[in-house]
Write an enzyme that holds these catalytic residues in place. Structure first.
Site, PDB file in Angstrom:
ATOM      1  N   TYR A 137      31.055  -1.345  14.516  1.00 28.29           N
ATOM      2  CA  TYR A 137      30.399  -1.178  13.201  1.00 28.29           C
ATOM      3  C   TYR A 137      31.294  -1.763  12.100  1.00 28.29           C
ATOM      4  O   TYR A 137      32.035  -1.023  11.430  1.00 28.29           O
ATOM      5  CB  TYR A 137      30.157   0.307  12.899  1.00 28.29           C
ATOM      6  CG  TYR A 137      29.292   1.029  13.901  1.00 28.29           C
ATOM      7  CD1 TYR A 137      28.014   0.584  14.222  1.00 28.29           C
ATOM      8  CD2 TYR A 137      29.758   2.180  14.529  1.00 28.29           C
ATOM      9  CE1 TYR A 137      27.228   1.261  15.140  1.00 28.29           C
ATOM     10  CE2 TYR A 137      28.978   2.863  15.448  1.00 28.29           C
ATOM     11  CZ  TYR A 137      27.711   2.398  15.751  1.00 28.29           C
ATOM     12  OH  TYR A 137      26.946   3.070  16.655  1.00 28.29           O
ATOM     13  N   ASP A 178      19.850   7.729  16.334  1.00 29.90           N
ATOM     14  CA  ASP A 178      19.025   6.598  16.735  1.00 29.90           C
ATOM     15  C   ASP A 178      18.115   6.801  17.942  1.00 29.90           C
ATOM     16  O   ASP A 178      16.942   6.473  17.895  1.00 29.90           O
ATOM     17  CB  ASP A 178      19.917   5.388  17.033  1.00 29.90           C
ATOM     18  CG  ASP A 178      20.833   5.013  15.877  1.00 29.90           C
ATOM     19  OD1 ASP A 178      20.879   5.743  14.883  1.00 29.90           O
ATOM     20  OD2 ASP A 178      21.500   3.976  15.986  1.00 29.90           O
ATOM     21  N   GLU A 204      33.844   8.481  18.595  1.00 25.48           N
ATOM     22  CA  GLU A 204      32.567   8.524  17.874  1.00 25.48           C
ATOM     23  C   GLU A 204      31.800   9.801  18.222  1.00 25.48           C
ATOM     24  O   GLU A 204      31.232  10.465  17.354  1.00 25.48           O
ATOM     25  CB  GLU A 204      31.741   7.284  18.267  1.00 25.48           C
ATOM     26  CG  GLU A 204      30.401   7.159  17.564  1.00 25.48           C
ATOM     27  CD  GLU A 204      29.667   5.867  17.931  1.00 25.48           C
ATOM     28  OE1 GLU A 204      30.154   5.128  18.832  1.00 25.48           O
ATOM     29  OE2 GLU A 204      28.614   5.589  17.333  1.00 25.48           O
TER      30      GLU A 204
END
Ligand code: DGY
Length: 427
Positions: free
Chosen positions: A30, A162, A392
């Site tokens: 990212y 997502d 993450e």
């Protein structure tokens, strides 16, 4: 690693991911500025550098669109390690941005920054207040044109969660026949079994093309978007944000914004109540095109605690469910029901634990009088970071780190969970 060393490491991660006024979530996977990541990053910086925390929020709000939307990605410096880039979005801003938004946690964080140093932060808080009011007003109009008290998302990426199983059915109606060949970049950084499936990516790209073809026009999107869903996460986060905005506006003496935020919050309260499903046993998302509630619980079911004001009878159903989830896995809170066959402990939002979601749930539970559960969730979050590092996300089953490494918002939450908490409880 000892906690003092982890404190230093967390600060170092934020400094290293700082690209000069904005922070990337993690290098490679990212490489740009993400909306809700930046808000949480500001919370982390607030533990040791309040000036830098304000700058993070300001750099995000600087890319606000003329209609009030604050975009989900700001392509500050072009980097080919990420796809889809600015060309796919086809927006016309400078710097380029995506055409969608993300969960609006920023007002809650801005209130916290202000409350840490009210006199020093006043001017910056006043400027942010106006931008945040415009963003929230955009949600109320562009995403709730019928005024039913629920804001819609037009893409799973707007939920920030997502590949949640909740999106499987609404996404099944998205036509992918015009999606040509493309090269995913995410699976070059992270193992494919920790990322969304290809069929989901095809649909993500079809939805980007739909928005681009409609020039991101809110009216055209509201009328025709093939994906138009009320996410319980976004609606709960927005409700909390409206309450924090109203409180901040009150503290700053802006009665116009305070009244507007309070009115919007009242509408959202009714909407959030309608996301309750007796069949699922909690708060779930609602496909607004088909009036279908999701049938399984995600961690989003507990975010109404963060919003505040969960009625007692509903809390009485949610709390035992949360305890049951925590008994079913080693660490909490899984992003999806760990007793459901669709649960996958390492695949992104279909099971792994996310430090930012834990932070919101713990805040909400503490405010609602469930200090023991809030402590358990904070303890688990810190144990995961001690065990595996600043990943993450984490497997609820064995605690292994998943996705990107040295992740900014995980570092931020480590710092926030030890820093003093100046935000007043919500009702
Ligand atoms: C991604 O590309 O995986 C992001 O979650 C989109 O916001």
């Amino acid at each position: 690693m000892e906690d003092t060393k982890l404190d230093l490491r967390a600060k170092e991660i934020l400094r290293t991911n700082d690209r000069g006024g904005y922070t990337v979530p993690t290098a490679g996977l990212y490489p740009y500025q993400w909306n809700w990541d930046s808000a949480f990053v500001a919370l982390g910086f607030a533990a040791f550098d309040i000036d830098r925390a304000w700058t993070e929020v300001e750099s995000l709000l600087a890319s606000q669109w003329p209609d009030g939307m604050v975009p989900h990605i700001i392509f500050q410096r072009i980097d080919d390690s990420y796809f889809p880039g600015p060309d796919q979005w086809g927006t016309t801003t400078s710097p380029p941005t995506s055409g969608i938004t993300q969960p609006p946690v920023a007002a809650t964080i801005v209130r916290r920054l202000h409350d840490l140093e009210p006199a020093k932060g006043r001017r910056r808080a006043e400027a942010a207040l106006v931008a945040l009011d415009r963003w929230h007003e955009w949600f109320a109009t562009a995403r709730d044109p019928a005024g039913r008290g629920l804001v819609a998302i037009i893409h799973p990426w707007e939920s920030g969660r997502d590949n949640l199983p909740d999106w499987d059915r609404p996404l099944s109606f998205v036509d992918t026949s015009k999606v040509g060949a493309y090269q995913r970049r995410d699976t070059q950084h992270v193992a494919a079994d920790q990322r969304p499936h290809q069929h989901e990516y095809d649909r993500y790209l079809a939805l980007v093309a739909f928005g681009r073809d409609n020039r991101w026009d809110p009216a055209a999107i509201a009328a025709g978007s093939p994906f138009w869903v009320a996410d319980v996460g976004v609606n709960a986060i927005l409700l909390r944000a409206e309450r924090d905005l109203a409180a901040l506006a009150g503290a700053l003496g802006d009665s116009g914004i305070a009244d507007r935020a309070t009115r919007r919050a009242e509408r959202l309260e009714d909407g959030l109540a309608s996301l309750w499903s007796d069949a699922a046993g909690g708060y779930v998302s609602l496909d607004l095109r088909r009036e279908e509630h999701a049938t399984t619980l995600s961690a989003g079911a507990f975010l109404p605690f963060y919003a505040g004001g969960v009625p007692a009878d509903r809390a009485e159903r949610l709390i035992p469910t949360l305890r049951h989830w925590l008994d079913a896995v080693r660490y909490g809170v899984p992003s999806f029901d760990p007793t459901d066959p669709q649960f996958d402990p390492i695949r992104y939002w279909r099971g792994p634990i996310w430090a930012v979601v834990n932070w919101m749930i713990a805040e909400g539970l503490a405010n609602a009088g469930h200090a023991d559960l809030a402590d358990r969730i904070r303890t688990d979050t810190r144990a995961l970071i001690r065990r595996s590092g600043f990943y993450e996300s984490f497997s609820p089953v064995d605690g292994r780190g998943c996705g990107g490494k040295d992740f900014s918002w995980t570092a931020a939450i480590w710092l926030a969970m030890t820093a003093p908490a100046p935000v007043a409880a919500v009702a």
